[in-house]
Structure formats: C-alpha cells, structure tokens
Write a protein that holds these residues in place. Structure first.
Motif, short mmCIF file in Angstrom:
data_model
loop_
_atom_site.label_atom_id
_atom_site.label_comp_id
_atom_site.label_asym_id
_atom_site.label_seq_id
_atom_site.Cartn_x
_atom_site.Cartn_y
_atom_site.Cartn_z
N ILE A 235 -7.11 8.65 -14.31
CA ILE A 235 -7.30 8.94 -12.89
C ILE A 235 -8.67 8.43 -12.46
O ILE A 235 -9.68 8.75 -13.09
N ASN A 236 -8.70 7.67 -11.41
CA ASN A 236 -9.96 7.24 -10.79
C ASN A 236 -10.15 8.10 -9.55
O ASN A 236 -9.43 7.94 -8.56
N LEU A 237 -11.06 9.06 -9.64
CA LEU A 237 -11.26 10.05 -8.59
C LEU A 237 -12.54 9.75 -7.82
O LEU A 237 -13.61 9.64 -8.43
N GLY A 238 -12.45 9.63 -6.51
CA GLY A 238 -13.63 9.33 -5.74
C GLY A 238 -13.39 9.38 -4.24
O GLY A 238 -12.33 9.80 -3.78
N PRO A 239 -14.36 8.90 -3.46
CA PRO A 239 -14.21 8.87 -2.00
C PRO A 239 -13.24 7.77 -1.58
O PRO A 239 -12.95 6.85 -2.34
N GLU A 240 -12.77 7.86 -0.37
CA GLU A 240 -11.78 6.91 0.15
C GLU A 240 -12.27 5.47 0.06
O GLU A 240 -11.51 4.54 -0.23
N LYS A 241 -13.56 5.25 0.29
CA LYS A 241 -14.09 3.89 0.32
C LYS A 241 -13.96 3.20 -1.04
O LYS A 241 -14.01 1.96 -1.10
N LEU A 242 -13.80 3.95 -2.09
CA LEU A 242 -13.64 3.38 -3.42
C LEU A 242 -12.37 2.54 -3.52
O LEU A 242 -12.28 1.62 -4.33
N PHE A 243 -11.38 2.85 -2.68
CA PHE A 243 -10.07 2.22 -2.79
C PHE A 243 -9.75 1.29 -1.61
O PHE A 243 -8.62 0.81 -1.50
N ASN A 244 -10.74 1.06 -0.76
CA ASN A 244 -10.53 0.22 0.41
C ASN A 244 -11.34 -1.08 0.34
O ASN A 244 -12.27 -1.19 -0.46
N GLY A 245 -11.00 -2.03 1.18
CA GLY A 245 -11.78 -3.25 1.31
C GLY A 245 -11.85 -4.05 0.03
O GLY A 245 -10.92 -4.05 -0.79
N LYS A 246 -12.97 -4.70 -0.18
CA LYS A 246 -13.17 -5.56 -1.35
C LYS A 246 -13.08 -4.75 -2.64
O LYS A 246 -12.47 -5.19 -3.62
N CYS A 247 -13.69 -3.56 -2.65
CA CYS A 247 -13.63 -2.70 -3.85
C CYS A 247 -12.19 -2.37 -4.20
O CYS A 247 -11.79 -2.40 -5.37
N GLY A 248 -11.40 -2.05 -3.17
CA GLY A 248 -10.00 -1.70 -3.41
C GLY A 248 -9.18 -2.86 -3.93
O GLY A 248 -8.35 -2.68 -4.83
N ARG A 249 -9.43 -4.05 -3.40
CA ARG A 249 -8.69 -5.22 -3.87
C ARG A 249 -9.03 -5.55 -5.32
O ARG A 249 -8.15 -5.89 -6.13
N GLU A 250 -10.30 -5.45 -5.67
CA GLU A 250 -10.71 -5.72 -7.06
C GLU A 250 -10.14 -4.67 -8.01
O GLU A 250 -9.75 -4.99 -9.15
N LEU A 251 -10.09 -3.43 -7.56
CA LEU A 251 -9.50 -2.38 -8.39
C LEU A 251 -8.01 -2.63 -8.59
O LEU A 251 -7.48 -2.45 -9.70
#
Length: 298
Positions: A235-251
C-alpha cells in the motif's frame, strides 16, 4: 545566526533552534520565513498526543535500522515528522481494533476472513505484546534474514514503515507518505542491483529501474521474499497529490512493471480514504489528524 560562510545554520534538534521556548520545550527551525519553519520539540514524544505515547520510545529504540535510530528519534520531534504520523495513526487503529476496517476501506480484498487481531510492526518493531503475539516477532526475525540475504549491511537493514500480518490470508506492507513524495533514484544508482538481481519476480526489472521508484521496489522485493507462498499487498499511503500529475503517471509506470495479480497487489490510498470518517473517534485523534492535514487537501 549565520555560519562563517554567511549561511543560515540548519537546526536539526531543539538546542540548534535560535528561536525556542525553554519552559515549553518547543523551538522553531532557523528558516527565515516562518511559513517554511518546522517546530522541533526538545522531547520528541511531546510531538504526539499523550494518549498514544505508550511504547513509542521503545519502538524508536528498537527500529531495525540501527544506524538510523538516533536521527530517527530526533526527527520524531519535528512537526513535519512522517514517523510521528505513522505511529499515531497505526497504533490507534490497531489498539482500537479498526486496522482491518481501514485496509478494507481502500479496497484490499485478500484479508477477508483474516484473524480479528492482525500482527502489526512499525519500522520492523512488533507493536503487540510478545507473549501474546509471537507472529510479529517471527516476521521481524525473517525480515532480518531476508535483508542479510540481499547483501544489506547488518547495521542498516531496511525497515518498512508498516507491516500488517494477516496470517495465512496475507501480508501487507505500507509505505507511508505525509508531506514528502515517493523516494526515487536514477536508473544508474548502484543500489538497484541489490534488489533487481535477486531471485526473479514476475516483474520487468528494467522498467522498474526506469520508473525510478527505488523505495517502493525495495519494499516489493522484501514483501515477496517474506511471504512467497501467501497473498501480498503493498500500500502506498499518502496525500492526493502523490497520485496525480507527473508523480501519478510515473507511479503508474512503476505499478505496470510489477505484473500484479489477485495474489500480488499494489494499492494507492489517500489518507482520507484510509482513515474514514471522524465519527466516534476521540477528540485527541481527530485534532491530530486535522493538524497534520490528514482529512483532505494536499
């Protein structure tokens, strides 16, 4: 104050702070802008509510990464501490019997029918009483062996933020993020070979490397080595911004390289979805979550 080069001295502990209140034991880091400043407690345990301090000092002293223990304790006293958030959230859910409900809320399915009280380890340290919960001590010992087998130094073994052992139903690792993003390393970083060249997994090693998600890859390697015959989930638990934008695409690129299936799951979870509603929660826990921004926002 400035050093001989005219640069501001960084405060890493209470006594380094040039703005501090001795009676209350709280200092403000030496950042020029107060908006960027961190509050630092002289006693790190004062950074968490008194209701959940039991066992925290012992856990910090027994964290699996021996070399990092002193700095870990110091940073626990920062108002920005990820470890403090981890401790408060997970010990509360565990001690009130809500931990399985939390992982159900984020869609993790394999633990259905698991034991009513799972085993919990934070930073490789068993949280339950060892005379009652022998399984967590066995996981700690097994984690030591896996780290050693991968060539990690004995004084700096990897310590997953959270391990939840649901018995034969499965094993869960949680990589916790509060204000920081996922740790990434360049493809040429030498540490990759330690985990990608181990016993092969059903993943694409080169794609994993190119994704940069070193910390998550290391956790995935350790998780699968600890429970080769059980369902597992990271589980990758964090704030919403962790999964959005460039960070989200790389994840997402990293997740695609893992070749997940029903028995090998990767779950993205925001703090609000994991913690659920504030109803029936004690005021000290609700206030802590609000102060740390865990109830929503970025």
């Amino acid at each position: 104050a400035v050093d001989v080069q005219g640069e501001i001295e960084r405060a890493t502990r209470f006594r380094d702070c040039h703005r501090r209140c001795e009676p209350c034991g709280i200092g403000i880091s030496n950042a020029l802008e107060l908006r960027a400043a961190t509050h630092i407690h002289s006693d790190p345990l004062n950074n968490i509510p008194i209701e959940c301090r039991q066992g925290a000092s012992e856990a910090l002293s027994e964290a699996l990464n021996v070399r990092n223990r002193e700095s870990k304790r110091q940073r626990f006293g920062y108002s920005t501490s990820e470890d403090a958030v981890t401790w408060v959230a997970f010990t509360y859910l565990y001690r009130t019997g809500q931990l399985l409900d939390a992982i159900r809320r984020i869609g993790l399915s394999f633990e259905s029918g698991a034991a009513a009280v799972p085993s919990l380890l934070l930073w490789g340290v068993p949280i339950g009483k060892p005379d009652v919960d022998k399984r967590s001590a066995q996981i700690r010992d097994a984690l030591r062996r896996v780290c050693a087998s991968l060539g990690e130094a004995s004084n700096s073994f990897s310590e997953p933020d959270v391990i939840i052992d649901c018995g034969e139903r499965g094993l869960v690792f949680v990589e916790v993020k509060h204000r920081s993003g996922n740790d990434v390393k360049p493809a040429e970083y030498p540490g990759w070979s330690k985990y990608l060249s181990a016993v092969p997994l059903a993943w694409d090693p080169e794609a994993v490397r190119q994704s940069g998600h070193y910390e998550l890859a290391r956790n995935w390697r350790l998780l699968n080595a600890l429970a080769p015959d059980r369902p597992v989930a990271l589980i990758n638990l964090g704030p919403e911004k962790l999964f959005n934008g460039k960070c989200g695409r790389e994840l997402d690129d990293f997740i695609a390289a893992l070749a997940t299936d029903d028995r090998h799951q990767f779950v993205k979870a925001t703090w609000p979805s994991f913690l659920g509603t504030e109803s029936d929660r004690p005021s000290w826990f609700v206030q802590f979550c609000r102060d740390r921004g865990l109830n929503g926002g970025s």
